[in-house]
Design a protein around this motif. Structure first.
Motif, PDB file in Angstrom:
ATOM      1  N   GLN A   1       0.827  -1.194   0.000  1.00 11.28           N
ATOM      2  CA  GLN A   1       0.000   0.000   0.000  1.00 11.28           C
ATOM      3  C   GLN A   1       0.874   1.263   0.000  1.00 11.28           C
ATOM      4  O   GLN A   1       1.869   1.322   0.703  1.00 11.28           O
ATOM      5  CB  GLN A   1      -0.854   0.013   1.260  1.00 11.28           C
TER       6      GLN A   1
ATOM      7  N   TRP B   1       1.432   5.184   0.695  1.00 13.05           N
ATOM      8  CA  TRP B   1       0.836   6.224   1.530  1.00 13.05           C
ATOM      9  C   TRP B   1       1.066   7.624   0.990  1.00 13.05           C
ATOM     10  O   TRP B   1       0.267   8.508   1.149  1.00 13.05           O
ATOM     11  CB  TRP B   1       1.430   6.161   2.937  1.00 13.05           C
TER      12      TRP B   1
ATOM     13  N   ALA C   1       0.339   9.038   6.509  1.00 15.01           N
ATOM     14  CA  ALA C   1      -0.713   8.029   6.672  1.00 15.01           C
ATOM     15  C   ALA C   1      -1.506   8.208   7.970  1.00 15.01           C
ATOM     16  O   ALA C   1      -2.737   8.317   7.933  1.00 15.01           O
ATOM     17  CB  ALA C   1      -0.108   6.633   6.590  1.00 15.01           C
TER      18      ALA C   1
ATOM     19  N   ALA D   1      -3.484  11.431   7.753  1.00 15.63           N
ATOM     20  CA  ALA D   1      -4.674  11.328   6.902  1.00 15.63           C
ATOM     21  C   ALA D   1      -5.773  10.568   7.638  1.00 15.63           C
ATOM     22  O   ALA D   1      -6.956  10.925   7.559  1.00 15.63           O
ATOM     23  CB  ALA D   1      -4.311  10.627   5.595  1.00 15.63           C
ATOM     24  N   ALA D   2      -5.386   9.529   8.374  1.00 13.69           N
ATOM     25  CA  ALA D   2      -6.382   8.758   9.133  1.00 13.69           C
ATOM     26  C   ALA D   2      -7.010   9.642  10.210  1.00 13.69           C
ATOM     27  O   ALA D   2      -8.231   9.615  10.420  1.00 13.69           O
ATOM     28  CB  ALA D   2      -5.733   7.532   9.757  1.00 13.69           C
TER      29      ALA D   2
ATOM     30  N   ASP E   1      -9.547  11.830   8.719  1.00 16.37           N
ATOM     31  CA  ASP E   1     -10.802  11.116   8.449  1.00 16.37           C
ATOM     32  C   ASP E   1     -11.594  10.879   9.733  1.00 16.37           C
ATOM     33  O   ASP E   1     -12.828  10.961   9.738  1.00 16.37           O
ATOM     34  CB  ASP E   1     -10.510   9.767   7.770  1.00 16.37           C
TER      35      ASP E   1
ATOM     36  N   ASP F   1     -11.427   3.289   6.246  1.00 17.57           N
ATOM     37  CA  ASP F   1     -10.356   2.473   5.637  1.00 17.57           C
ATOM     38  C   ASP F   1      -8.968   3.017   5.964  1.00 17.57           C
ATOM     39  O   ASP F   1      -8.051   2.263   6.259  1.00 17.57           O
ATOM     40  CB  ASP F   1     -10.501   2.437   4.114  1.00 17.57           C
ATOM     41  N   SER F   2      -8.829   4.336   5.884  1.00 20.79           N
ATOM     42  CA  SER F   2      -7.503   4.938   6.086  1.00 20.79           C
ATOM     43  C   SER F   2      -6.967   4.613   7.482  1.00 20.79           C
ATOM     44  O   SER F   2      -5.768   4.575   7.708  1.00 20.79           O
ATOM     45  CB  SER F   2      -7.575   6.454   5.913  1.00 20.79           C
TER      46      SER F   2
ATOM     47  N   ARG G   1      -6.237  16.955   0.021  1.00 22.20           N
ATOM     48  CA  ARG G   1      -7.044  15.770   0.290  1.00 22.20           C
ATOM     49  C   ARG G   1      -8.425  16.175   0.809  1.00 22.20           C
ATOM     50  O   ARG G   1      -9.414  15.481   0.601  1.00 22.20           O
ATOM     51  CB  ARG G   1      -6.297  14.945   1.350  1.00 22.20           C
TER      52      ARG G   1
END
Ligand code: SAM
Length: 530
Positions: free
Chosen positions: A4, A6, A114, A117-118, A121, A142-143, A216
């Motif tokens: 994955q 990031w 990462a 960003a989580a 969210d 998901d993040s 984002r």
């Protein structure tokens, strides 16, 4: 998972890198058709430079590429020079592709995009759905779910601390902003300022990622503003000069009426620190479990780290429970051998306490999901309780109980150190509905005609609320509706200051400052008049 990716700017970088390598391989075949080598080289280099700037690589990087590429293009006029150059690019490409997986893991583990960003969210989901952070994490975006455990913990902490310190961040941001940007960008700014000044993250990485997070968040035009504001606030800021954040007006007003302005300010100051971690021990303290034994019996841990790695976790020798939350069962007194109904029981902290003291417990809750957690807790600790999923307002037992613990749903305003997002999502109207439910639950257990409590049985009513309307006012109203009395509890270690004139108990986050505070709770022990 391992593959994955990031960091978006990394992908963008490679997306540009591949055409460069291809262009070089094709060069000998294409060069005859080009009149000016330099024109081609310059155009290509400028394209890369602009591309890098547009995708977040930064202006200096782009300019350096233009110069470097011009030199390379001239050298590549010779066939040998060309092949050496294209070989080098091919190796570089393979090397970078190989690194990508490792980079992914490294970046997810440390201060990086990462977890940020989580956290972004999580914040959006809390505010958008008016759900607590715990509820959002239970159905994780998901993040967040895709992160390794350490990065998940970091994202959660970042989101939680952003809610806690948003008021202070706004104070500093207001000075740097001429006008407030849209909320999505404002939360990126708050999160970044807080990460730099409260969590001590290096400014450079925070600012770079904040620029990415602005895009984002669907605000690409504001990335320059975010960059400039954060650079201005990144260094030399006197963070603590901002006033302690205030609670929302309706809550502040209610607390000032109940406790006065000074105590309300002390409660607000207590909210600035995260709650410590307290354990309720099932028996003797497991060896190696380091902590402070609190006067009421809980164990406060100094530096807990990963909870499931602590001594005694696997053997179920303790469970996490704030020192205040552990009081209601103690107030109920000796329950050995008694049939006790734990009404509104999940996730089961008090059920476990009752079962550990030898009560025959029936644990009832309306929520399936929360009852799953209660059963898991019982399984881990090896304690027994009958479990019932039902609405407490409708359920009827076959035989009345000897004692009832009613931990009623409430505003949870006593737990804001643990849940700093609550003031942003709870409204005055929500509390009104909860008060009506609390009164109905009290009627249910206190009315002999309902057949829930045996004659002479004891009831503990408690809420993790700071509002008298969910505490003393409820009890005063219940005394007027039912033939019951308040029994002042006999509880070793309970400071006198926590006892109210009406015989009930009140804890507050500003109490026990020497130990690091405790949750706000209201507890009343009730018994029918004979
Ligand atoms: C404060 S929490 C209980 C915490 C629990 N006693 C503990 O110590 O772990 C309140 C609980 O009330 C439950 N609840 C809310 N309305 C209910 C109802 N009408 N009947 C039964 N449970 C209800 C919620 O699902 C929630 O689990």
């Amino acid at each position: 998972m391992r593959r994955q990716v990031w960091c978006l700017s990394e992908i963008d970088g490679d997306a540009l890198f591949l055409p460069i390598a291809i262009a070089h391989w094709l060069w000998p075949f294409a060069s005859a058709q080009f009149d000016g080598v330099l024109v081609f080289g310059l155009c290509r280099a400028a394209g890369i430079g602009f591309g890098q700037c547009a995708l977040g690589g930064g202006g200096q990087g782009g300019a350096a590429l233009v110069l470097w590429d011009c030199g390379a293009v001239v050298w590549c006029r010779t066939l040998v020079g060309h092949w050496v150059f294209s070989l080098q690019q091919a190796f570089a490409l393979i090397y970078r592709a190989g690194l990508k997986g490792q980079e992914t893991l490294l970046m997810a583990d440390t201060f990086s995009l990462a977890p940020r960003a989580a956290a972004q969210d999580l914040i959006a989901a809390v505010l958008g759905g008016r759900r607590s952070l715990g509820e959002v994490i239970a159905r994780a975006p998901d993040s967040f779910a895709a992160l390794p455990p350490e990065a998940r913990a970091r994202a959660q902490r970042l989101a939680s601390e952003t809610f806690r310190h948003a008021g202070r961040a706004d104070h500093h941001l207001r000075r740097a902003l001429r006008k407030a940007p849209p909320e999505a960008a404002m939360w990126v700014l708050r999160m970044a300022v807080i990460e730099m000044h409260v969590l001590g993250a290096p400014a450079h990485g925070v600012i770079n990622d904040a620029v990415d997070l602005t895009r984002r968040a669907g605000q690409p035009r504001l990335d320059g503003l975010v960059n400039a504001v954060l650079r201005q606030l990144g260094e030399g800021l006197d963070w603590a000069a901002a006033p302690v954040p205030r609670l929302p007006g309706w809550l502040r007003g209610a607390l000032q009426n109940a406790y006065g302005a000074k105590v309300t300010a002390a409660i607000e100051a207590a909210h600035l620190l995260p709650a410590p971690l307290d354990l309720t021990l099932r028996g003797p303290r497991p060896e190696g479990l380091d902590g402070v034994a609190l006067p009421t019996g809980s164990l406060r841990l100094r530096d807990p780290g990963q909870i499931s790695a602590l001594p005694g976790y696997d053997a179920g020798q303790w469970w996490v429970q704030d020192a205040a939350a552990a009081l209601p069962v103690r107030v109920l007194g000796d329950v050995t051998g008694l049939r006790v109904l734990d009404l509104c029981a999940a996730p089961g902290g008090k059920t476990m306490q009752l079962a550990a003291q030898g009560a025959q417990v029936t644990a009832l809750d309306i929520s399936d999901a929360r009852m799953v957690r209660l059963r898991e807790n019982l399984l881990r600790t090896g304690l027994q309780a009958e479990t019932v999923i039902a609405d407490a307002l409708e359920w009827r037992p076959d035989t009345p109980f000897d004692a009832i613990l009613l931990d009623a749903p409430c505003s949870a305003t006593g737990t804001l150190r643990r849940h700093p997002e609550l003031p942003l999502i709870r409204m005055k109207e929500d509390v009104k509905a909860l008060q009506a439910l609390q009164a109905a639950l009290l009627d249910r257990v206190l009315d002999p005609a309902q057949g829930v409590l045996r004659s002479g049985g004891r009831v503990v009513y408690c809420t993790c609320s700071l509002l008298p309307s969910e505490g003393s006012d409820q009890i005063a109203a219940a005394l007027a509706r039912h033939s019951v009395q308040v029994v002042p509890p006999d509880l070793p270690g309970l400071p006198d200051a926590w006892r109210l004139p009406d015989g009930c108990v009140r804890t507050r986050p500003d109490y026990w400052a020497e130990f690091g505070g405790l949750d706000g709770f209201f507890i009343a022990l009730l018994q029918h008049r004979q």
